[in-house]
Design an enzyme around this catalytic site. Sequence first.
Site, PDB file in Angstrom:
ATOM      1  N   GLU A   1       0.961  -1.300  -0.078  1.00  0.00           N
ATOM      2  CA  GLU A   1      -0.008   0.245  -0.008  1.00  0.00           C
ATOM      3  C   GLU A   1       0.968   1.334  -0.025  1.00  0.00           C
ATOM      4  OE1 GLU A   1      -3.411   0.172   0.142  1.00  0.00           O
ATOM      5  OE2 GLU A   1      -3.808  -1.789   0.082  1.00  0.00           O
TER       6      GLU A   1
ATOM      7  N   CYS B   1      -2.170   9.622   2.380  1.00  0.00           N
ATOM      8  CA  CYS B   1      -1.642   8.965   1.254  1.00  0.00           C
ATOM      9  C   CYS B   1      -2.681   9.271   0.058  1.00  0.00           C
ATOM     10  CB  CYS B   1      -1.411   7.433   1.318  1.00  0.00           C
ATOM     11  SG  CYS B   1      -2.895   6.784   1.905  1.00  0.00           S
TER      12      CYS B   1
HETATM   13  P1  NAD Z   1       8.165   4.635   5.111  1.00  0.00           P
HETATM   14  O1  NAD Z   1       8.162   4.020   3.868  1.00  0.00           O
HETATM   15  O2  NAD Z   1       9.160   5.797   5.117  1.00  0.00           O
HETATM   16  O3  NAD Z   1       7.874   3.775   6.415  1.00  0.00           O
HETATM   17  C1  NAD Z   1       7.122   2.844   6.541  1.00  0.00           C
HETATM   18  C2  NAD Z   1       7.563   1.439   7.346  1.00  0.00           C
HETATM   19  O4  NAD Z   1       8.766   1.116   6.804  1.00  0.00           O
HETATM   20  C3  NAD Z   1       7.973   1.929   8.898  1.00  0.00           C
HETATM   21  O5  NAD Z   1       7.375   1.146   9.479  1.00  0.00           O
HETATM   22  C4  NAD Z   1       9.388   2.211   8.623  1.00  0.00           C
HETATM   23  O6  NAD Z   1      10.009   1.892   9.889  1.00  0.00           O
HETATM   24  C5  NAD Z   1       9.729   0.987   7.526  1.00  0.00           C
HETATM   25  N1  NAD Z   1      10.999   1.332   6.918  1.00  0.00           N
HETATM   26  C6  NAD Z   1      11.578   2.446   6.629  1.00  0.00           C
HETATM   27  N2  NAD Z   1      12.718   2.465   6.085  1.00  0.00           N
HETATM   28  C7  NAD Z   1      12.834   1.239   5.932  1.00  0.00           C
HETATM   29  C8  NAD Z   1      13.829   0.508   5.327  1.00  0.00           C
HETATM   30  N3  NAD Z   1      14.985   0.966   4.616  1.00  0.00           N
HETATM   31  N4  NAD Z   1      13.735  -0.963   5.297  1.00  0.00           N
HETATM   32  C9  NAD Z   1      12.633  -1.465   5.852  1.00  0.00           C
HETATM   33  N5  NAD Z   1      11.835  -0.924   6.410  1.00  0.00           N
HETATM   34  C10 NAD Z   1      11.719   0.263   6.463  1.00  0.00           C
HETATM   35  O7  NAD Z   1       6.880   5.568   4.946  1.00  0.00           O
HETATM   36  P2  NAD Z   1       6.164   6.574   6.090  1.00  0.00           P
HETATM   37  O8  NAD Z   1       7.187   7.831   5.941  1.00  0.00           O
HETATM   38  O9  NAD Z   1       5.987   5.850   7.321  1.00  0.00           O
HETATM   39  O10 NAD Z   1       4.699   6.959   5.496  1.00  0.00           O
HETATM   40  C11 NAD Z   1       4.557   7.842   4.435  1.00  0.00           C
HETATM   41  C12 NAD Z   1       4.528   7.298   3.028  1.00  0.00           C
HETATM   42  O11 NAD Z   1       3.456   6.078   3.195  1.00  0.00           O
HETATM   43  C13 NAD Z   1       3.941   8.088   2.092  1.00  0.00           C
HETATM   44  O12 NAD Z   1       4.637   7.917   0.953  1.00  0.00           O
HETATM   45  C14 NAD Z   1       2.591   7.608   1.858  1.00  0.00           C
HETATM   46  O13 NAD Z   1       1.764   7.766   0.585  1.00  0.00           O
HETATM   47  C15 NAD Z   1       2.544   6.082   2.272  1.00  0.00           C
HETATM   48  N6  NAD Z   1       1.245   5.798   2.710  1.00  0.00           N
HETATM   49  C16 NAD Z   1       0.414   5.055   1.945  1.00  0.00           C
HETATM   50  C17 NAD Z   1      -0.834   4.497   2.446  1.00  0.00           C
HETATM   51  C18 NAD Z   1      -1.818   3.463   1.621  1.00  0.00           C
HETATM   52  O14 NAD Z   1      -2.750   2.894   2.231  1.00  0.00           O
HETATM   53  N7  NAD Z   1      -1.483   3.287   0.554  1.00  0.00           N
HETATM   54  C19 NAD Z   1      -1.353   4.800   3.622  1.00  0.00           C
HETATM   55  C20 NAD Z   1      -0.401   5.800   4.308  1.00  0.00           C
HETATM   56  C21 NAD Z   1       0.728   6.220   4.002  1.00  0.00           C
END
Ligand code: NAD
Length: 457
Positions: free
Chosen positions: A208, A242
């Site tokens: 997602e 998002c």
């Molecule tokens: P992110 O991708 O930075 O982090 C998400 C999760 O991944 C966190 O739990 C984080 O600890 C983990 N993570 C971060 N870097 C990682 C790595 N290198 N390896 C493995 N895991 C890692 O996202 P965020 O900043 O928490 O959220 C914002 C993003 O999420 C935006 O791009 C938004 O559009 C998206 N989002 C999508 C939805 C959806 O339902 N499609 C909903 C909410 C947010």
Amino acid sequence: MISELLASQKAYFKTGETKSVSFRKTILKRLKIELIKREDAISAALHKDFKKPVFESYATEIAMVISELDLTIKNLNKWAKPKRVMPSLLNFPSSAKIYSEPYGNTLIISPWNYPYQLALAPLVGAIAAGNTVILKPSELTPNTSNIIEDIITTVFAPNHVSVVKGGVSVSTALLAERWDYIFFTGSVFVGKIIAKAAAEHLTPVTLELGGKNPCIIDEAANIKLSAKRIVWGKFINAGQTCIAPDYILIHKSIKQEFYNALEKEIALAYTNTPNQSEDFARIINEKNFNRLVKMLDNETCVIGGQTDIDSLYIAPTIIDEPQLDSEVMKDEIFGPILPVISYENLLEIETIISNYEKPLSLYVFSNNASKAKALINKFSFGGGAINDTVVHFINHKLPFGGVGNSGIGAYHGQLSFDTFSHKKGVVKKANWLDLPFRYAPYKGKLKQIKLLFKWLS
Ligand code: NAD
């Protein structure tokens, strides 16, 4: 520690306890009781993490999870029951069924922007489908993650569901393990890391992700109502949603009128001093604050533009006519900044939207139903709305997910259960008749089989 925890979940899954639908229902009911009990504490945690308004916490996080739980508890027997389907005449005499079986040991990784709902809604689907779960909430919302951990520890045995907290290194360690399913919500960048790790073991995934969501307003739109609904969908959670509209494409003839309406609606929602409004959230951290402030450089802010690093505040901001290669038009904005670009013909809309990857959402504001429908059909996007923003999210009958770069798979309602279930197709053959024409030797049977296929098609 992670390996041992997963080993204990693997051993527990093998006991078969989670295969019992009544066991799953009982534990989901216990989860619901615990969530209701802690409603105020959950709101307080969300407020502590990024000043999320209590109303928004209830409407977009707490109530969403309770409604997913209610729906799931009510329908689980029906969803989990093997589904009889029409048998193929080629298999005559037989019956056929689809069995929903849990994948097994699942991993859910969630983001910070709706830190409670985006962790717990997938969890409901995973538990309903009979899986074990290790849930890794975001490290950027520690108060919410702590309360999630508290709830999970109270309701579930650790070999059934556990919370593992931490940042990138913990996430990386989790991804090194072998899972039966990975459900990830977050950025496109990390989504690719998840997909690579999953590919190592051919683990199925739901991703997602995000994207740059266009919002088209044509000359036949109701300007006042469009402005009201856009202000709501864009500035809820301070734009850190998002599916928030990322940028506006508006017919040139109505732009000024739209700006006037936006100004009124922003003031109505958040007063003329949004920095003092209890109804406007803050940016999650300094890194994101600085990323967003950079987008304001050299741009014309027709509304807002004020920032304050100490309180991580960025005012609801409207940018007039940014260049397509400007900072604000490069990637997903994910904050309370809304660029507006005017167009004169549909070709311009097409050129701009095709400049980007397939978005998670697309919105069209128009009173011309056939034009709105044509735009919905023209572009590929995860989901969206005509004459509103964000609201497709709350209908559990609609799949919620992206396409292409904005994600793989979808969930909500029954689809959450289906997402976390492998669908096993099984034919039960009767023994009282055994038609001979499929068996070798095939001599003289080709004509028969051709006729049979023709007859059945
Ligand atoms: P992110 O991708 O930075 O982090 C998400 C999760 O991944 C966190 O739990 C984080 O600890 C983990 N993570 C971060 N870097 C990682 C790595 N290198 N390896 C493995 N895991 C890692 O996202 P965020 O900043 O928490 O959220 C914002 C993003 O999420 C935006 O791009 C938004 O559009 C998206 N989002 C999508 C939805 C959806 O339902 N499609 C909903 C909410 C947010």
